[in-house]
Design a protein around this motif. Sequence first.
Motif, PDB file in Angstrom:
ATOM      1  N   PHE A   1      59.537  40.798  37.053  1.00 28.50           N
ATOM      2  CA  PHE A   1      58.735  40.434  35.888  1.00 28.50           C
ATOM      3  C   PHE A   1      58.241  39.009  36.078  1.00 28.50           C
ATOM      4  O   PHE A   1      59.049  38.093  36.268  1.00 28.50           O
ATOM      5  CB  PHE A   1      59.576  40.533  34.613  1.00 28.50           C
ATOM      6  CG  PHE A   1      60.068  41.921  34.342  1.00 28.50           C
ATOM      7  CD1 PHE A   1      59.325  42.801  33.580  1.00 28.50           C
ATOM      8  CD2 PHE A   1      61.278  42.354  34.866  1.00 28.50           C
ATOM      9  CE1 PHE A   1      59.776  44.086  33.333  1.00 28.50           C
ATOM     10  CE2 PHE A   1      61.741  43.636  34.622  1.00 28.50           C
ATOM     11  CZ  PHE A   1      60.986  44.507  33.857  1.00 28.50           C
TER      12      PHE A   1
ATOM     13  N   ILE B   1      56.861  35.287  35.308  1.00 32.72           N
ATOM     14  CA  ILE B   1      57.047  34.274  34.275  1.00 32.72           C
ATOM     15  C   ILE B   1      55.935  33.255  34.442  1.00 32.72           C
ATOM     16  O   ILE B   1      55.740  32.718  35.535  1.00 32.72           O
ATOM     17  CB  ILE B   1      58.423  33.595  34.412  1.00 32.72           C
ATOM     18  CG1 ILE B   1      59.532  34.626  34.197  1.00 32.72           C
ATOM     19  CG2 ILE B   1      58.548  32.423  33.440  1.00 32.72           C
ATOM     20  CD1 ILE B   1      60.910  34.135  34.581  1.00 32.72           C
TER      21      ILE B   1
ATOM     22  N   ILE C   1      68.036  38.517  25.285  1.00 29.60           N
ATOM     23  CA  ILE C   1      67.525  38.792  23.947  1.00 29.60           C
ATOM     24  C   ILE C   1      67.724  40.270  23.620  1.00 29.60           C
ATOM     25  O   ILE C   1      67.213  41.142  24.334  1.00 29.60           O
ATOM     26  CB  ILE C   1      66.036  38.413  23.852  1.00 29.60           C
ATOM     27  CG1 ILE C   1      65.852  36.943  24.256  1.00 29.60           C
ATOM     28  CG2 ILE C   1      65.512  38.686  22.444  1.00 29.60           C
ATOM     29  CD1 ILE C   1      64.424  36.534  24.495  1.00 29.60           C
TER      30      ILE C   1
ATOM     31  N   ARG D   1      70.427  36.340  20.382  1.00 28.11           N
ATOM     32  CA  ARG D   1      70.479  35.740  21.718  1.00 28.11           C
ATOM     33  C   ARG D   1      71.925  35.620  22.181  1.00 28.11           C
ATOM     34  O   ARG D   1      72.794  35.186  21.431  1.00 28.11           O
ATOM     35  CB  ARG D   1      69.886  34.342  21.691  1.00 28.11           C
ATOM     36  CG  ARG D   1      68.416  34.166  21.983  1.00 28.11           C
ATOM     37  CD  ARG D   1      67.518  34.948  21.168  1.00 28.11           C
ATOM     38  NE  ARG D   1      66.116  34.517  21.376  1.00 28.11           N
ATOM     39  CZ  ARG D   1      65.132  34.991  20.685  1.00 28.11           C
ATOM     40  NH1 ARG D   1      65.333  35.895  19.760  1.00 28.11           N
ATOM     41  NH2 ARG D   1      63.899  34.590  20.912  1.00 28.11           N
TER      42      ARG D   1
ATOM     43  N   VAL E   1      66.240  43.271  25.707  1.00 31.90           N
ATOM     44  CA  VAL E   1      64.803  43.521  25.850  1.00 31.90           C
ATOM     45  C   VAL E   1      64.053  42.338  26.466  1.00 31.90           C
ATOM     46  O   VAL E   1      62.851  42.412  26.690  1.00 31.90           O
ATOM     47  CB  VAL E   1      64.157  43.886  24.494  1.00 31.90           C
ATOM     48  CG1 VAL E   1      64.726  45.191  23.969  1.00 31.90           C
ATOM     49  CG2 VAL E   1      64.331  42.761  23.473  1.00 31.90           C
ATOM     50  N   GLY E   2      64.765  41.243  26.739  1.00 28.51           N
ATOM     51  CA  GLY E   2      64.097  40.091  27.312  1.00 28.51           C
ATOM     52  C   GLY E   2      65.066  38.991  27.683  1.00 28.51           C
ATOM     53  O   GLY E   2      66.269  39.074  27.436  1.00 28.51           O
ATOM     54  N   VAL E   3      64.490  37.939  28.280  1.00 30.93           N
ATOM     55  CA  VAL E   3      65.223  36.742  28.690  1.00 30.93           C
ATOM     56  C   VAL E   3      64.406  35.537  28.257  1.00 30.93           C
ATOM     57  O   VAL E   3      63.180  35.530  28.367  1.00 30.93           O
ATOM     58  CB  VAL E   3      65.425  36.709  30.225  1.00 30.93           C
ATOM     59  CG1 VAL E   3      65.994  35.376  30.677  1.00 30.93           C
ATOM     60  CG2 VAL E   3      66.323  37.844  30.671  1.00 30.93           C
ATOM     61  N   GLY E   4      65.095  34.523  27.760  1.00 21.96           N
ATOM     62  CA  GLY E   4      64.434  33.277  27.397  1.00 21.96           C
ATOM     63  C   GLY E   4      65.224  32.097  27.913  1.00 21.96           C
ATOM     64  O   GLY E   4      66.356  32.245  28.402  1.00 21.96           O
TER      65      GLY E   4
ATOM     66  N   ARG F   1      59.821  32.841  27.658  1.00 24.04           N
ATOM     67  CA  ARG F   1      60.416  34.141  27.321  1.00 24.04           C
ATOM     68  C   ARG F   1      59.679  35.173  28.150  1.00 24.04           C
ATOM     69  O   ARG F   1      58.466  35.116  28.305  1.00 24.04           O
ATOM     70  CB  ARG F   1      60.247  34.446  25.833  1.00 24.04           C
ATOM     71  CG  ARG F   1      60.776  35.838  25.497  1.00 24.04           C
ATOM     72  CD  ARG F   1      60.599  36.209  24.060  1.00 24.04           C
ATOM     73  NE  ARG F   1      60.948  37.608  23.862  1.00 24.04           N
ATOM     74  CZ  ARG F   1      61.414  38.102  22.741  1.00 24.04           C
ATOM     75  NH1 ARG F   1      61.572  37.323  21.693  1.00 24.04           N
ATOM     76  NH2 ARG F   1      61.704  39.380  22.662  1.00 24.04           N
ATOM     77  N   VAL F   2      60.433  36.122  28.678  1.00 26.02           N
ATOM     78  CA  VAL F   2      59.848  37.263  29.389  1.00 26.02           C
ATOM     79  C   VAL F   2      60.509  38.513  28.847  1.00 26.02           C
ATOM     80  O   VAL F   2      61.730  38.570  28.692  1.00 26.02           O
ATOM     81  CB  VAL F   2      59.992  37.131  30.924  1.00 26.02           C
ATOM     82  CG1 VAL F   2      61.436  37.055  31.356  1.00 26.02           C
ATOM     83  CG2 VAL F   2      59.291  38.258  31.635  1.00 26.02           C
ATOM     84  N   ASP F   3      59.694  39.490  28.486  1.00 22.67           N
ATOM     85  CA  ASP F   3      60.199  40.753  27.969  1.00 22.67           C
ATOM     86  C   ASP F   3      60.262  41.788  29.082  1.00 22.67           C
ATOM     87  O   ASP F   3      59.424  41.796  29.986  1.00 22.67           O
ATOM     88  CB  ASP F   3      59.302  41.266  26.838  1.00 22.67           C
ATOM     89  CG  ASP F   3      59.341  40.348  25.627  1.00 22.67           C
ATOM     90  OD1 ASP F   3      60.429  39.836  25.295  1.00 22.67           O
ATOM     91  OD2 ASP F   3      58.276  40.118  25.019  1.00 22.67           O
ATOM     92  N   PHE F   4      61.239  42.677  28.998  1.00 23.85           N
ATOM     93  CA  PHE F   4      61.346  43.758  29.975  1.00 23.85           C
ATOM     94  C   PHE F   4      61.673  45.060  29.288  1.00 23.85           C
ATOM     95  O   PHE F   4      61.888  45.128  28.126  1.00 23.85           O
ATOM     96  CB  PHE F   4      62.365  43.464  31.090  1.00 23.85           C
ATOM     97  CG  PHE F   4      63.730  43.009  30.641  1.00 23.85           C
ATOM     98  CD1 PHE F   4      64.700  43.936  30.280  1.00 23.85           C
ATOM     99  CD2 PHE F   4      64.073  41.659  30.615  1.00 23.85           C
ATOM    100  CE1 PHE F   4      65.972  43.530  29.906  1.00 23.85           C
ATOM    101  CE2 PHE F   4      65.328  41.249  30.252  1.00 23.85           C
ATOM    102  CZ  PHE F   4      66.282  42.184  29.889  1.00 23.85           C
TER     103      PHE F   4
END
Length: 104
Positions: free
Chosen positions: A3, A5, A44, A50, A79-82, A101-104
Amino acid sequence: QSFPIQQDNVTGSLLLDTEYNNAVLILRGLPAIRDDETYQVWLIAPDGTRTSAGLLRPQPDLPFVSAPLSSTQDLVNFVGVGMTIEPAGGSDSPTGLHIFRVDF
């Protein structure tokens, strides 16, 4: 899965392998932080909660930073990382400047 960033001057990738419950961040362009600060990575959950996935500090002699994410839960539960800037030693929840923040 990979993903991308891209936020402000921060670029990189989140590499995610949910089958083996592994994830790694590779980042460039992180803003300088003070000695009494650290970067904290957050997983996330769907409800927005978090959970800390680790702390990191870039090494001044490297143009990038790579860091594995740490989780006691399966990554498919998120559902994501920040990332935020937090006091040295980290925080129980995000309090500092939001970096990405990146959603996956």
